[in-house]
Design an enzyme around this catalytic site. Structure first.
Site, PDB file in Angstrom:
ATOM      1  CD  GLU A   1      38.645   4.858 -43.974  1.00 53.72           C
ATOM      2  OE1 GLU A   1      37.370   4.928 -44.728  1.00 53.72           O
ATOM      3  OE2 GLU A   1      38.864   5.875 -43.552  1.00 53.72           O
TER       4      GLU A   1
ATOM      5  CG  ASP B   1      26.322   3.837 -46.418  1.00 48.51           C
ATOM      6  OD1 ASP B   1      27.252   2.962 -46.297  1.00 48.51           O
ATOM      7  OD2 ASP B   1      26.482   5.154 -46.088  1.00 48.51           O
TER       8      ASP B   1
END
Length: 298
Positions: A237, A154
């Site tokens: 992350e 996306d």
């Protein structure tokens, strides 16, 4: 006498014909030789670029095929790339496989369902973690060099960032636009050196960066067999980059004009409701019966 003259004339015609064929053949060979000499060197003489491994987690939703199509045709402009499309499911989806085949980018289509203990939690779910870890497992089993990058389906990507990340020695970073209230997530560069991070939510993270804002050398990953992404929403992350330790700031390469440019954006497609049920009685003998098969429903 007449017969002898006829034979000489026939012989003359034969010699003339053979000479014509010889001259024509020679001309053709000369033209082919000149064409061959004027051609650029064969591709085998070209320098092969380091491979890129693009890991894309995906899941079943109305926008799935549209987003994979958009990303796929971006990746089609990038050389020497393998696209690892990994779905949060127990089995592959023929519609996804058909879409990937049509795009034509070299790919592997795998599945990696979210562990059951996270599926039913009322808290934020660690989406995409099982997919990305499956991609890391694939690289450990099948790759020896190159660079890995987590490219969500996306997002929006400038193809230049792929060529820049391709030569990452350990870890590289760059800004990502349209992230949180700051509008961008980026390393802070002061005096040509990494001096912190700019992000709308720091949250006690050592590496407050967006998933689209870093790449990792495959060799560097393979030297860290325990490196993986944690099932901790908001810290995926940070947890993954921490697992790559030892890693010091001076080893992080700063791309996108030393982080002065934005080449990736966290755009996110508007969520669409599931398509209403198809009326087979009314539309079963029309083209809509074929289109109905292309609609992805949750």
């Amino acid at each position: 006498m007449t017969g002898s003259l006829s034979n000489k004339m026939a012989l003359g015609k034969s010699i003339k014909m053979y000479l014509t064929i010889f001259v024509a053949t020679t001309c053709i060979y000369m033209l082919l030789y000149q064409y061959h000499m004027s051609r650029p060197p064969l591709a085998s003489n070209e320098v092969v670029k380091p491979p890129l491994y693009i890991i894309t987690p995906t899941y079943r939703r109305p926008e799935q095929l549209a987003e994979l199509t958009r990303l796929g045709y971006t990746l089609k402009h990038v050389l020497n790339l393998l696209w690892l499309v990994i779905e949060d499911a127990n089995k592959t989806n023929p519609l996804v496989a058909h879409t990937l085949d049509r795009i034509g980018v070299p790919y592997e289509y795998l599945v990696a369902p979210m562990p059951e203990q996270y599926k039913h939690t009322k808290k934020a779910k660690p989406r995409g973690v099982s997919n990305r870890n499956r991609g890391l497992d694939y690289l450990r089993a099948n790759a020896t060099e190159g660079v890995l990058y987590f490219a969500d389906d996306d997002n929006t990507y400038d193809v230049n960032i792929f060529e820049q990340m391709r030569y990452t020695k350990k870890v590289s970073m760059w800004p990502v636009g349209l992230v949180t209230k700051t509008g961008v997530s980026s390393p802070i560069i002061r005096g040509g050196k990494l001096d912190g991070y700019y992000d709308g939510w720091i949250g006690g993270r050592k590496y407050p960066v967006d998933m689209a804002g870093f790449a990792v050398s495959v060799k560097f990953l393979l030297e860290r067999p325990n490196a993986k992404m944690p099932f901790k929403p908001g810290y995926e992350e940070d947890g993954f980059l921490r697992s790559l330790a030892p890693l010091v700031n001076s080893e992080i390469e700063l791309l996108a004009d030393e982080c002065r440019d934005i080449l990736t954006w966290h755009t996110q497609t508007k969520k669409n409701p599931a398509a209403q049920p198809f009326n087979v009685t009314r539309y079963g003998n029309t083209n809509l019966a074929y289109i109905e098969k292309l609609l992805v429903r949750p």
